[in-house]
Design an enzyme around this catalytic site. Structure first.
Site, short mmCIF file in Angstrom:
data_model
loop_
_atom_site.label_atom_id
_atom_site.label_comp_id
_atom_site.label_asym_id
_atom_site.label_seq_id
_atom_site.Cartn_x
_atom_site.Cartn_y
_atom_site.Cartn_z
N ARG A 1 3.62 -2.45 5.65
CA ARG A 1 3.26 -3.37 4.56
C ARG A 1 4.56 -3.86 3.91
O ARG A 1 5.45 -3.07 3.64
CB ARG A 1 2.31 -2.73 3.55
CG ARG A 1 2.80 -1.48 2.86
CD ARG A 1 1.90 -1.08 1.69
NE ARG A 1 1.86 0.35 1.44
CZ ARG A 1 2.81 1.07 0.84
NH1 ARG A 1 3.92 0.50 0.44
NH2 ARG A 1 2.64 2.37 0.66
N HIS B 1 2.43 -0.22 -2.52
CA HIS B 1 1.06 0.21 -2.21
C HIS B 1 0.01 -0.64 -2.94
O HIS B 1 -0.95 -1.10 -2.35
CB HIS B 1 0.89 1.69 -2.57
CG HIS B 1 -0.52 2.14 -2.54
ND1 HIS B 1 -1.24 2.19 -1.36
CD2 HIS B 1 -1.38 2.54 -3.53
CE1 HIS B 1 -2.48 2.62 -1.64
NE2 HIS B 1 -2.57 2.82 -2.94
N TYR C 1 10.45 4.47 -2.84
CA TYR C 1 10.49 5.62 -1.93
C TYR C 1 10.82 5.20 -0.51
O TYR C 1 10.96 6.03 0.37
CB TYR C 1 9.12 6.35 -1.96
CG TYR C 1 7.93 5.40 -1.92
CD1 TYR C 1 7.45 4.92 -0.71
CD2 TYR C 1 7.33 4.95 -3.10
CE1 TYR C 1 6.39 4.03 -0.67
CE2 TYR C 1 6.27 4.06 -3.07
CZ TYR C 1 5.80 3.59 -1.85
OH TYR C 1 4.77 2.70 -1.82
C1 LIG Z 1 -10.56 10.05 -0.97
C2 LIG Z 1 -9.55 9.24 -1.69
N1 LIG Z 1 -8.43 9.84 -2.16
C3 LIG Z 1 -7.49 9.10 -2.82
C4 LIG Z 1 -7.67 7.76 -3.03
C5 LIG Z 1 -6.60 6.94 -3.71
N2 LIG Z 1 -5.92 6.12 -2.70
C6 LIG Z 1 -6.26 4.84 -2.51
S1 LIG Z 1 -5.42 4.17 -1.24
C7 LIG Z 1 -4.57 5.59 -0.95
C8 LIG Z 1 -3.56 5.67 0.16
C9 LIG Z 1 -4.15 5.32 1.46
O1 LIG Z 1 -3.16 5.26 2.46
P1 LIG Z 1 -3.51 4.77 3.90
O2 LIG Z 1 -4.79 5.36 4.33
O3 LIG Z 1 -2.31 5.05 4.75
O4 LIG Z 1 -3.75 3.20 3.73
P2 LIG Z 1 -2.69 2.10 3.25
O5 LIG Z 1 -2.73 2.10 1.75
O6 LIG Z 1 -1.36 2.46 3.77
O7 LIG Z 1 -3.23 0.83 3.80
C10 LIG Z 1 -4.95 6.57 -1.84
C11 LIG Z 1 -4.39 7.92 -1.86
C12 LIG Z 1 -8.86 7.18 -2.53
N3 LIG Z 1 -9.11 5.89 -2.67
N4 LIG Z 1 -9.76 7.93 -1.85
#
Ligand SMILES: Cc1ncc(C[n+]2csc(CCOP(=O)(O)OP(=O)(O)O)c2C)c(N)n1
Ligand SMILES: [Mg+2]
Length: 322
Positions: A242, A246, A254
């Site tokens: 990306r 985030h 980071y």
């Molecule tokens: C079960 C759960 N835990 C925490 C969150 C908070 N959260 C939203 S996105 C995210 C990170 C997700 O990372 P990834 O799956 O690698 O997707 P990316 O953001 O990189 O597209 C987190 C921890 C959530 N939405 N659902």
């Protein structure tokens, strides 16, 4: 036709879709800074080749199941951009009547049930939809998108397992952008690649350059055909990045500067554009025209969204289970 055996018109449409996502997200970023978008946003900039590569291998009546980062998936699958923009601005004309916001966008006519922002929770839901398609005797398939962060969630394992056991028509697309929020994937993954996780469930796997739209398309196409023939699911790991943080205000400090620079050099959009010019599918001048047209389309969506009214407060009580 060309050396990829994909009709030129399809290649051009893929390029347009990637640009639509890029310009949409760039515009959304500024609308957010202007304070016009309530809630939060997770932008898809940099990962366009995954959504477009996968969705180009699907039929209109196939489904996708998206995540907290859904704008790119929605656009790639053919969801109307005006309704997406209106939804982000909380307007009545939005795809969820302004009640869902960025993380729940949907368009059933285009095969996009509401996106699911709980990380990993869309995997069993994708399996359930695929089971319904199978029980109804159709050959429709479900493409389930998730990030590297999802593969350590219990729901992910349960969903992949049942899909494998019952040979459900679902393709699992991991967008490995190396970070789940600020956590690098190597801190939470004891195996060498996410694709290896497929071994535990006896399904085929592949790791692909997720910034190469044609590479993604080819692998997705094979997985979709396999699933349509009743041969069950497959896991495709797409390596991508990306461009931004985030979510909303994340400066992403980071990430090492050199790493970001390396990935910006692999930006999927100029890569595909140069390839199309090299192949003689488009001239440089034609790509400029496409860029201008896509920009106009996005501006029209912004105008439409801004001019649309907010929903009446009473509709908060509609569309709910009680
Ligand atoms: C079960 C759960 N835990 C925490 C969150 C908070 N959260 C939203 S996105 C995210 C990170 C997700 O990372 P990834 O799956 O690698 O997707 P990316 O953001 O990189 O597209 C987190 C921890 C959530 N939405 N659902
Ligand atoms: Mg990630």
């Amino acid at each position: 036709m060309n050396k990829f055996e994909i009709p030129n018109q399809k290649l051009i449409e893929m390029y347009e879709k990637m640009l639509e996502i890029r310009y949409f997200e760039q515009r959304v970023y500024y609308l957010f800074l202007e304070g016009l978008i309530p809630g939060t946003i997770h932008l898809y900039t940099g990962q366009e080749a995954v959504a477009v590569g996968v969705c180009s291998s699907l039929r209109k009546d196939d489904f996708i199941v998206s995540t907290h980062r859904p704008h790119g998936h929605y656009i790639a699958k053919g969801g109307p951009i005006k309704e997406l923009m209106a939804e982000l601005l909380g307007k009545k004309a939005g795809c969820c009547k302004g009640k869902g916001g960025s993380m729940h966008v949907c368009c059933f006519d285009a095969g996009i049930p509401p996106a699911i922002a709980i990380v990993g929770a869309n995997v069993p839901i994708a399996a359930g939809m695929a089971l319904a398609f199978k029980m109804n005797g159709t050959d429709r398939v479900v493409a389930c998108f998730f990030g590297d962060g999802a593969v350590n969630q219990g729901m992910w394992h349960e969903g992949v397992n049942i899909a494998a056991v019952w040979k459900l028509p679902v393709i699992f697309i991991c967008e490995n952008n190396f970070y789940a929020a600020s956590t690098h994937v190597t801190k939470v993954l004891p195996v060498k690649s996410i694709a290896e996780r497929a071994c535990a469930y006896g399904i085929p796997r592949v790791t692909v350059d997720g910034n190469d739209v044609l590479a993604v398309y080819r692998e997705a196409y094979k997985a979709v055909e396999r699933a349509r023939q009743g041969k069950g699911p497959m896991l495709i790991e797409c390596l991508t990045y990306r461009h931004g943080g985030h979510s909303r205000g994340d400066p992403a400090t980071y990430r090492p500067k050199e790493e970001v620079e390396e990935w910006l050099k692999k930006d999927p959009i100029p890569r595909f554009k140069n390839k199309l010019i090299e192949m003689g599918v488009l001239t440089a001048k034609q790509t400029e025209e496409i860029e201008k047209n896509v920009q106009m389309k996005i501006e029209e969506a912004v105008k439409y969204a801004k001019e649309s009214p907010f929903p009446e407060p009473e509709i908060a009580l509609e569309d709910i289970y009680a």
